[in-house]
Design a protein around this motif. Structure first.
Motif, mmCIF file in Angstrom:
data_model
loop_
_atom_site.group_PDB
_atom_site.id
_atom_site.type_symbol
_atom_site.label_atom_id
_atom_site.label_comp_id
_atom_site.label_asym_id
_atom_site.label_seq_id
_atom_site.Cartn_x
_atom_site.Cartn_y
_atom_site.Cartn_z
ATOM 1 N N GLY A 22 0.842 -1.348 0.065
ATOM 2 C CA GLY A 22 0.011 0.065 0.011
ATOM 3 C C GLY A 22 0.742 1.250 -0.166
ATOM 4 O O GLY A 22 0.491 2.082 -0.759
ATOM 5 N N ALA A 23 1.747 1.368 0.756
ATOM 6 C CA ALA A 23 2.492 2.843 0.971
ATOM 7 C C ALA A 23 3.194 3.103 -0.351
ATOM 8 O O ALA A 23 3.208 4.122 -0.987
ATOM 9 N N PHE A 24 3.607 1.896 -0.851
ATOM 10 C CA PHE A 24 4.372 2.169 -2.061
ATOM 11 C C PHE A 24 3.525 2.506 -3.121
ATOM 12 O O PHE A 24 4.016 3.387 -3.941
ATOM 13 N N VAL A 25 2.398 1.678 -3.223
ATOM 14 C CA VAL A 25 1.473 2.349 -4.453
ATOM 15 C C VAL A 25 1.052 3.663 -4.147
ATOM 16 O O VAL A 25 0.954 4.503 -5.317
ATOM 17 N N LEU A 26 0.923 4.447 -2.854
ATOM 18 C CA LEU A 26 0.553 5.870 -2.853
ATOM 19 C C LEU A 26 1.890 6.531 -3.334
ATOM 20 O O LEU A 26 1.388 7.594 -3.905
ATOM 21 N N VAL A 27 2.977 6.273 -3.114
ATOM 22 C CA VAL A 27 4.091 7.033 -3.594
ATOM 23 C C VAL A 27 4.117 7.097 -5.048
ATOM 24 O O VAL A 27 4.374 7.900 -5.735
ATOM 25 N N TYR A 28 3.894 5.684 -5.672
ATOM 26 C CA TYR A 28 3.884 5.640 -7.080
ATOM 27 C C TYR A 28 2.759 6.409 -7.638
ATOM 28 O O TYR A 28 3.218 7.204 -8.498
#
Ligand code: TRP
Length: 466
Positions: A57-63
């Motif tokens: 999730g956090a990676f998706v947000l940054v992406y």
């Protein structure tokens, strides 16, 4: 104006009527083509596995933030340059630079973009060939009873067989160049008209199937529940780099597609739709893949083997696995093909306009060189696997050179060209953002935030940030 068009004709090497430049028949066709370019191995293969590796999730947000700050401004810029210049990337930038009274050297950005697309295609076609090879294997039940080890061995056996890789890679190139050779309307449009809807239908069917596994909620949680403790500085950089790759930036693809865009279409709105569609497909691909991974007790962070090693295990165990697996790899092959088409078009347009040769001749010339170059990638998985340059195989070197060096550098050059060499009014007019405050914000992002963001990725890839 007439001086401009003479200048345009001169830099492009020939007048555009002589080379028969095409135009998309509608804004919708441009949307399909640009989305086809953007949606590819990057969305279905790379996005799920880097999300898995970086904790979800956090990676998706940054992406998503990277798409917004770097991806979308650069995408708009590239489409705008193409449409204003109405030529291949080198010719288009040369025309715009000339009109703005800027240095002639900016055109080299276009030449580099064409070269980047050409080099990427030489290995992208080989990887796309894997999808073509896996589709019949899945459908014929070759995955039945696979476990981690035997699945890895199956993949290894394919990579170890140069003839098989050459065969499938050649097929990808023939399909790609066959379509491109027919031209914008007869080739690109006609094929995209059925490939793109087919791709979306397959994706929805696969997501639908994933909801029946009983592990859909787990996948949703994995993709959307942001746990920032799992995020490292490295993850942020991976997200930034992927934003480039997934939107097909800095490789001439979006510029050349923009050069076929009819006048009067809002570049801002259309680019936004393309970015939304691309992101939507990446997220849906995650929702199709992760439920299968979880349902079969497999590892989401398996890395590049997620699609070619982990998923086949799932296909070999689940109900209707042959059908679902076959459809999955057909979808992957279509997605890769529409991207390959966009990777070859800049070279074809460049060759035919700059050297005033016919489109068919340009296709043949680039086809032969691409094929020869692709042999290097094929052999780097088997016969030449020991032969390395700076510790990298031929394939790894090409991938590194294009994705980590040429793309960030080209992207940086392109935003600097637009933000600092072109005039504000030219850009505002060309983009079609009518709202003054909104344009002001966009201009600020383009001149400062986007280049700084790219610079950070670039310096990182060179190892300067450790
Ligand atoms: N965007 C495509 C993907 O996600 C790949 C691609 C097409 C590409 N054209 C490109 C990548 C140009 C880099 C540059 O798979």
């Amino acid at each position: 104006m007439s001086q401009d068009s003479i200048a345009a004709a001169n830099v492009a090497g020939a007048s555009s009527s002589a080379t028969g430049r095409g135009l998309w028949s509608s804004r919708w066709m441009f949307f399909l083509a640009a989305t086809g370019s953007a949606v590819g191995l990057g969305n279905i293969w790379k996005f799920p596995y880097i999300t898995g590796e970086n904790g979800g999730g956090a990676f998706v947000l940054v992406y998503l933030a990277c798409i917004l700050v770097i991806g979308i401004p650069l995408l708009m810029t590239e489409v705008m340059i193409g449409r204003r210049g109405r030529a291949n990337p080198e010719g288009a930038i040369a025309t715009l630079a000339k009109r703005a009274g800027a240095s002639r050297h900016w055109r080299k950005l276009g030449t580099m973009a064409v070269l980047t697309g050409f080099l990427i295609l030489s290995f992208y076609s080989v990887v796309a060939g894997w999808a073509l090879a896996y589709a019949p294997a899945a459908a014929m039940g070759s995955f039945a009873g696979l476990d981690g080890e035997s699945s890895g061995a199956l993949f290894g056996a394919m990579l170890g067989d140069p003839w098989k890789l050459i065969g499938y890679g050649t097929l990808v190139l023939l399909l790609t160049l066959g379509i491109v050779g027919l031209g914008v309307r007869e080739g690109l449009e006609r094929s995209l008209r059925f490939m793109m809807p087919g791709l979306f239908v397959l994706l929805l069917v696969l997501v639908g199937y994933a909801t029946t596994t009983g592990h859909f909620g787990e996948a949703v949680h994995f993709l959307f529940a942001a746990d920032f403790s799992k995020l490292s500085a490295q993850s942020v950089l991976v997200a930034l780099g992927h934003a480039f790759f997934t939107l097909s930036l800095a490789s001439g693809a979006m510029m050349v597609y923009g050069s076929y865009l009819p006048a009067g279409t809002s570049i801002a709105r259309t680019s936004l739709m393309v970015a939304l569609a691309d992101t939507g497909v990446a997220l849906l691909a995650g929702l199709a893949i992760f439920p299968l991974v979880f349902a079969n007790g497999l590892e989401p962070g398996a890395g590049p083997g997620l699609i070619f090693v982990t998923l086949p295990i799932a296909f070999g165990q689940m109900p209707f696995g042959q059908l679902v697996g076959g459809l999955f790899f057909i979808m992957l092959a279509i997605a890769a093909l529409t991207s390959a088409i966009s990777l070859s078009e800049p070279t074809i347009a460049w060759l035919s306009e700059k050297f005033a040769i016919g489109r068919l001749k340009a296709v043949l010339l680039s086809g032969i060189t691409l094929w020869l170059l692709s042999l290097g990638t094929v052999l780097s998985f088997n016969l030449w696997s020991e032969f390395t340059l700076f510790g990298k195989t031929f394939f790894d070197s090409l991938d590194y050179l294009t994705t980590n060096l040429m793309m960030p550098l080209g992207g940086l050059g392109t935003v600097l060209f637009t933000g600092w060499a072109l005039s504000r009014t030219t850009v505002q007019e060309a983009l079609g953002i009518n709202h003054p405050q909104l344009f002001k914000l966009w201009w600020l992002v383009l001149r400062w935030l986007t280049p700084l963001g790219i610079l950070v990725v670039f310096l990182h890839t060179l190892g300067l940030f450790g």
